[in-house]
Design an enzyme around this catalytic site. Structure first.
Site, mmCIF file in Angstrom:
data_model
loop_
_atom_site.group_PDB
_atom_site.id
_atom_site.type_symbol
_atom_site.label_atom_id
_atom_site.label_comp_id
_atom_site.label_asym_id
_atom_site.label_seq_id
_atom_site.Cartn_x
_atom_site.Cartn_y
_atom_site.Cartn_z
ATOM 1 N N HIS A 1 -3.796 1.516 7.801
ATOM 2 C CA HIS A 1 -2.431 2.055 7.819
ATOM 3 C C HIS A 1 -2.300 3.191 6.789
ATOM 4 C CE1 HIS A 1 2.137 1.380 7.876
ATOM 5 N NE2 HIS A 1 1.947 2.152 6.824
ATOM 6 N N GLU A 2 -2.817 2.962 5.575
ATOM 7 C CA GLU A 2 -2.676 3.979 4.516
ATOM 8 C C GLU A 2 -3.533 5.213 4.810
ATOM 9 O OE1 GLU A 2 -0.218 3.597 2.746
ATOM 10 O OE2 GLU A 2 0.036 1.454 3.094
ATOM 11 N N GLN B 1 3.469 9.877 0.852
ATOM 12 C CA GLN B 1 4.711 9.101 0.792
ATOM 13 C C GLN B 1 5.493 9.335 -0.492
ATOM 14 O OE1 GLN B 1 2.723 5.209 2.094
ATOM 15 N NE2 GLN B 1 4.773 5.034 2.947
ATOM 16 N N HIS C 1 -1.896 7.584 7.087
ATOM 17 C CA HIS C 1 -0.884 8.447 6.453
ATOM 18 C C HIS C 1 -1.483 9.792 6.047
ATOM 19 C CE1 HIS C 1 2.899 6.309 6.072
ATOM 20 N NE2 HIS C 1 2.309 5.202 5.641
ATOM 21 N N CYS D 1 6.536 -0.105 7.103
ATOM 22 C CA CYS D 1 6.118 1.014 6.254
ATOM 23 C C CYS D 1 7.264 1.338 5.311
ATOM 24 C CB CYS D 1 5.798 2.220 7.142
ATOM 25 S SG CYS D 1 5.282 3.674 6.223
ATOM 26 N N LEU D 2 6.932 1.595 4.041
ATOM 27 C CA LEU D 2 7.977 1.894 3.060
ATOM 28 C C LEU D 2 8.730 3.184 3.414
ATOM 29 C CD1 LEU D 2 6.096 0.957 -0.237
ATOM 30 C CD2 LEU D 2 7.951 -0.322 0.858
ATOM 31 N N GLY E 1 0.836 -1.192 0.000
ATOM 32 C CA GLY E 1 0.000 0.000 0.000
ATOM 33 C C GLY E 1 0.873 1.244 0.000
#
Ligand code: NI
Length: 177
Positions: free
Chosen positions: A134-135, A50, A138, A92-93, A45
């Site tokens: 989670h997304e 991000q 953000h 997380c990326l 995701g």
């Protein structure tokens, strides 16, 4: 286009992202960039902040897991209902190689707008629901590390400090104050 993934430490990741007023070609290009960047990063995701864009757009692609859910893009997503709680490890990326347990709803109902500007609603459960939460976090400047137990957060401190420099550098390069 593959975009650089902004690292922890950047102010962009801590902002409340702006709602999308109209789904236009810019928004559709943003969604394509998110998909390109997610594929390159091999994640499940990605949220627009991000890649440095403070707008309320996320994508989720868990097709690499056992899920049968197709990849999805959500504009202005909102969690209407959350039920049940479960704790599982997340990463997380934007915070590479850092992992921690986070409690999330197991079942959610989400409202959003699609790429054609049409509102829609759907239910999600388990891992899919977790990635969506989670997304969506953000978009409110929240990161999974905000929810891990204090002791675990302590243990992450060294790693976070290193990553934070990357994020701060990114802000400098893009003149984000
Ligand atoms: Ni993340």
């Amino acid at each position: 286009m593959i975009r650089e993934i902004v690292q922890y430490g950047s102010k962009v990741l801590r902002r409340k992202a702006d709602p999308v007023a109209a789904v236009d070609d810019d928004v559709r290009a943003l969604i394509r960039d998110l998909f390109d960047s997610l594929a390159e990063a091999d994640g499940v995701g990605l949220a627009a902040p991000q890649i440095g864009v403070s707008r309320r757009v996320i994508i989720v692609d868990i097709t690499g897991t056992e899920s049968s859910r197709p990849p999805i893009a959500l504009i202005n997503p909102v969690i209407d209902i959350g039920q049940g709680m479960a704790t599982a490890e997340e990463g997380c990326l934007s915070i590479p190689e850092v992992y921690g347990d986070v409690a999330r709803y197991t079942n959610i109902t989400v409202s959003a707008i699609d790429q054609n500007g049409e509102p829609f609603k759907f239910g999600a459960e388990g891992f899919y629901a977790r990635v969506l939460q989670h997304e969506i976090d953000h978009l409110d400047g929240k990161l999974f590390i905000d929810f891990v137990a204090p002791l675990k957060r302590q243990l992450m401190r060294g790693a976070l400090k290193q990553i934070k420099k990357e994020g701060e550098q990114w802000d400098k390069r893009h003149m984000i104050a």
